[in-house]
Design an enzyme around this catalytic site. Structure first.
Site, PDB file in Angstrom:
ATOM      1  N   ASP A 288     -47.136  18.254 -27.570  1.00 24.96           N
ATOM      2  CA  ASP A 288     -47.109  19.687 -27.332  1.00 24.96           C
ATOM      3  C   ASP A 288     -45.646  20.087 -27.213  1.00 24.96           C
ATOM      4  O   ASP A 288     -44.777  19.278 -26.886  1.00 24.96           O
ATOM      5  CB  ASP A 288     -47.889  20.048 -26.068  1.00 24.96           C
ATOM      6  CG  ASP A 288     -48.465  21.450 -26.135  1.00 24.96           C
ATOM      7  OD1 ASP A 288     -47.953  22.267 -26.926  1.00 24.96           O
ATOM      8  OD2 ASP A 288     -49.424  21.746 -25.392  1.00 24.96           O
ATOM      9  N   GLU A 641     -55.101  37.251 -20.237  1.00 25.60           N
ATOM     10  CA  GLU A 641     -55.415  35.823 -20.143  1.00 25.60           C
ATOM     11  C   GLU A 641     -54.870  35.129 -21.382  1.00 25.60           C
ATOM     12  O   GLU A 641     -54.984  35.636 -22.493  1.00 25.60           O
ATOM     13  CB  GLU A 641     -56.926  35.597 -20.029  1.00 25.60           C
ATOM     14  CG  GLU A 641     -57.740  36.131 -21.198  1.00 25.60           C
ATOM     15  CD  GLU A 641     -59.216  35.766 -21.118  1.00 25.60           C
ATOM     16  OE1 GLU A 641     -59.597  34.999 -20.217  1.00 25.60           O
ATOM     17  OE2 GLU A 641     -59.972  36.245 -21.976  1.00 25.60           O
TER      18      GLU A 641
END
Length: 893
Positions: A288, A641
């Site tokens: 990542d 979100e």
């Protein structure tokens, strides 16, 4: 505060300051076929008749150590002496080709999961890879090798949505490992072209984030999670295991967090023993972005003191490719690691071979006529077929949570469309998305369906606090500039610069760059498929607009868009009082560069506004009084979100949720709308579960839409008026709140998800109503089954309604005598069925032998003997009508 990232004094440049720009390596002539350079055509690695492994071995044997290490970064430079072009491994395709301009936008991943439709998922992923291939070859034809332009897609996200507070849960396929695994299998096959009988990969899919990763976002770079062995092998790993076992998935992304003390990208048990050993994964692993820097960062894991140690640790553990961050490429420190004896070059060779193997299998070093996917043209992007498919997906993804009979709406009914999400394009797309080709907003779809005369619209309220969704472009009639004679003239003066400059640079008194283009722009509402300066693709540039704003109406205005704005020399960061007819000097600045989050492919320069002094509540009530039925478009969107964002509001923190209630301003408005006595239908947009407690008790109908893609408006209208019966099913539990859930950062699965939750949910996993009922009977299953053997099941299902509809048959088992803390029930199979009114059919399931096993407290798989309850029907036992489920108890010996 404003809902958009790039407003007021917050600019692209400010957000991106300190990030290292992508390298600009030279590439071979674009006229060469595919990635082939004529001078190296005789090298064995160019010989497509050889095995892939032989070609990889030849290629890597020709590289210097420096060249090898440079290939281990997501933005790899060209190796010109071998004719190997630059390549950027970073691309996204979560629910459509993302961040590369226009592309068909499908429902967000959580919505695709709510379809419970494997065939649909395969078709969606196939269409995504079609569009990805078309864009890749189009970019190559223009000699563009950019981020988001390649064939290595960092999707799907198959983490388990274990807690409704996780902001990135919208990217997943929900809370159930089996559903997640089945959807992942079909997504991977569609992306990679595994049904095409081709020697080449169509594209590369990347399953992520491995492993034990699902928030919190704020602390993901430093958190250390300690799942039980049972939870690890029962919940967090099965979807990865399924995808690896049933596809040829080429790539995996390791996560930010630590697991039992070791960073996920350096966790030898996870990466070597389980992934490479037990699961048999043979592709490449990418970190990542920034995860390797977290190894040594003092504010992150800080498990080593130097970048060299971090790089060596990660590569030796099997992380082949480093996605960088603000530090650049941590793997450049492999040179120091070699000098210090922290690693040998053999590890580097293994990693580089895995990476080049993928590129060779993608056909990047072969003549284009050998690669069948090179023939896919740009006409597939947003094609009628794909737009029809996204509408089908949207219709199947929408879940009818409650209906007292008000739905479907009758012909001729007049409706009030009220709510902050009625004209919010963000609710169509969620996060990780492309630019919709033909977006249909909720309001637009309803107007198209019943006509403007039958629809009364009002935004009604903000989404939350001062975050609004009904911004509009500032029309040209409000903009002026002074001409050479000092007279007011229409439009704004525009200066375009050939390089990227952030707002701070352009506002600096010493700024002396010369514009490449001067002109008058009528307004600031631009979509640039190519540079406005030279028509090039994927090129950095900046723009500055100056002039006068003369509003037609007095009010308290908020501004939004992708530009930094100053009025009368003061940066705008909040509401500004403006008077009608008065002149205000404005300066707006826009810049785009080749880097995340806004790259230079098809950028947008926009300035929008709204008047917050309007009485939105009274407007909504006035609209309601004119209508027969109120349709409330509410919920949240991906600006509240999502992934690691700075937002702090009631219920929201850094992209996650602190509670899951509907924002108070919306509930308050709903209460007033309900008090009118008119029926109220709520359409809730969110990527996560919502505690719609008052709404569920008081409103007449509720639809959960998630983020349904670019056909949202059309799909909603078709469902609301009964052209289509709702058939989506919840891929997550809708709880009544989070107070009885474990702490968000507690990774134990006790009292989480439908499998272990002991409370009463608001709406259960698998729940979903339709306009017809389906009856299940004649369940055929052996009274006694043999442990370690498959379990065949058959059941009859009948559409008892008066219209064609689809149902999702769900098979659950409960191990009634298991010695371990096994799930209350466990989804083991599902199947979509379309039946005409009154039609019946028999469904057959053959549950594999592993179904009759369980995971013990040590994480070991054990064969089960004892009683098993089997249920087949429209949902979970206890949450559907009695005739909508068939139940049997068998003995396993």
């Amino acid at each position: 505060m404003n809902k958009h990232f790039l407003v007021g004094v917050i600019t692209l440049g400010v957000i991106l300051q300190g990030l290292t720009a992508c390298s600009k390596s030279a590439a071979p002539n674009a006229n060469q076929p595919q990635d082939t350079a004529a001078s190296t055509a005789t090298y064995p690695f160019r010989d497509a008749s050889l095995s892939v492994d032989a070609r990889v071995d030849d290629l890597v044997s020709r590289l210097t150590t420096t060249e090898k290490i440079a290939q281990m970064f997501n933005d790899t430079p060209a190796i010109e002496r071998l004719g190997i072009p630059a390549y950027n491994w970073w691309n996204e395709s979560l629910h459509g080709v993302a961040r590369a301009g226009k592309a068909t936008v499908y429902p967000q991943a959580i919505g695709l999961a709510s379809t419970f439709d494997e065939d649909l998922m395969l078709r969606v992923a196939t269409s995504i890879s079609d569009e990805g291939r078309a864009k890749y070859h189009d970019f190559l034809s223009k000699d563009v090798r950019t981020i988001y332009g390649g064939l290595t897609f960092w999707s799907p996200n198959i983490n388990i949505f274990r807690d409704p507070r996780w902001g990135r849960g919208q990217e997943t396929y929900g809370e159930d490992p089996f559903l997640t695994g089945r959807m992942a299998i079909n997504f991977v096959k569609g992306i990679q072209g595994e049904n095409d009988n081709s020697d080449y990969l169509k594209a590369v899919a990347t399953i992520k984030h491995y492993a034990v990763h699902s928030g919190p976002e704020k602390t993901r770079h430093s958190d250390d999670y300690h799942p039980t062995r049972k939870d690890l092998f029962e919940t967090y790993l099965p979807a990865f295991r399924m995808a690896i076992a049933e596809t040829n998935v080429q790539s995996l992304m390791c996560a930010y967090n630590r697991v039992d003390g070791a960073p996920a990208c350096g966790n030898n048990e996870l990466m070597q023993e389980i992934l490479r050993g037990d699961m048999g994964f043979n592709g490449y692993v990418v970190s990542d972005c920034g995860a390797i820097a977290d190894f040594y960062e003092s504010r992150s894991h800080h498990v080593v003191d130097s970048p060299a140690e971090a790089a060596a640790w990660a590569v030796k553990s099997g992380t082949d490719l480093n996605c960088g961050d603000s530090h650049g490429n941590t793997y450049t420190n492999l040179h120091y690691a070699l000098q210090q004896g922290l690693i040998t070059e053999d590890y580097i060779d293994i990693a580089v071979k895995r990476l080049f193997k993928a590129r060779i299998k993608l056909g990047m070093f072969d003549e284009q006529d050998r690669v069948p996917y090179s023939e896919i043209g740009m006409d597939v992007v947003g094609s009628p077929k794909h737009l029809a498919l996204t509408q089908e997906a949207a219709e199947k993804s929408i879940v009818l949570l409650k209906n007292n009979g008000v739905l479907p709406l009758k012909a001729g009914v007049k409706v009030a469309v009220i709510g902050p999400n009625a004209v919010d394009e963000d609710v169509l797309v969620g996060n990780y998305h492309g630019v919709p080709v033909k977006p249909v907003l909720p309001l637009e779809g309803i107007v198209n369906r019943v006509g403007e005369a039958n629809v009364f619209y009002a935004p009604g309220s903000a989404q939350i606090a001062d975050i609004y969704s009904h911004y509009e472009p500032i029309s040209a009639e409000n903009f002026y500039h002074k001409d050479a004679n000092g007279n007011l003239a229409a439009g704004l003066k525009a200066e375009y610069y050939a390089d990227y400059y952030n707002a701070a640079e352009i506002n600096d008194d010493t700024f002396s760059a010369t514009p490449a283009l001067n002109r008058i722009d009528a307004d600031i509402n631009f979509s640039w498929p190519v540079s406005p300066i030279d028509n090039s693709l994927d090129d950095e540039f900046s723009a500055v607009w100056t002039g006068i704003l003369k509003p037609k109406k007095s009010g308290s205005y908020r501004f939004s868009g992708t530009v930094a704005l100053a009025i009368n020399g003061k940066p705008v960061n909040g509401a500004v009082n403006l008077k009608a007819g008065e002149s205000y000097n404005i300066k707006a600045i826009f810049g785009v560069q080749k880097w995340w989050p806004v790259n230079a492919i098809h950028p947008y320069g926009k300035l929008t506004w709204l008047d917050e002094s309007r009485d939105l509540e009274e407007e909504a009530l006035a609209a309601a009084r004119k209508a027969d039925v109120i349709i409330f478009m509410g919920g949240i969107d991906a600006h509240l979100e999502g992934e690691e964002m700075p937002l702090e509001l009631d219920g929201f923190t850094h992209g996650d949720r602190t509670h899951i209630n509907l924002p108070k301003v919306q509930t308050n408005l709903l209460k007033q709308l309900k008090a009118t006595g008119k029926p109220v239908v709520m359409v809730n947009f969110s990527g996560s579960a919502m505690a719609l407690n008052w709404e569920s008790e008081k409103l007449d109908a509720i639809l959960q839409a998630f983020y349904p893609g670019e056909a949202t408006g059309t799909a909603l209208a078709n469902i609301l008026w009964g052209d289509v019966s709702p058939s989506g099913r919840l891929p997550v539990t809708f709880y009544k709140g989070v107070d009885d859930l474990p702490a968000f950062n507690d990774y134990h699965m006790e009292n989480r998800t439908y499998k272990f939750y002991r409370g009463e949910p608001l709406y259960a996993f698998g729940h979903g109503l339709g306009y017809v009922d389906f009856a299940y009977n004649n369940l055929v299953v052996a009274n006694t089954a043999e442990a370690g053997k498959a379990l065949p099941i058959a059941v009859s299902v009948t559409n008892t309604g008066k219209m064609q509809a689809e149902d999702v048959a769900q098979v659950y088992i409960s191990l009634l005598d298991a010695p371990a803390n096994t799930p209350i029930r466990d989804l083991k199979a599902f199947k979509r069925t379309k039946l005409a009114a009154g039609e019946s059919t028999e469904l057959e399931f053959n549950l594999p032998a592993r179904v009759l096993t369980y995971i013990d407290d040590n994480g070991k798989t054990q064969t089960y003997t004892g009683r098993v309850e089997v249920t087949v029907g429209s949902g979970q036992k206890g949450y559907v009508k009695e005739n909508a489920i068939a139940v049997a108890t068998i003995n396993v010996q």
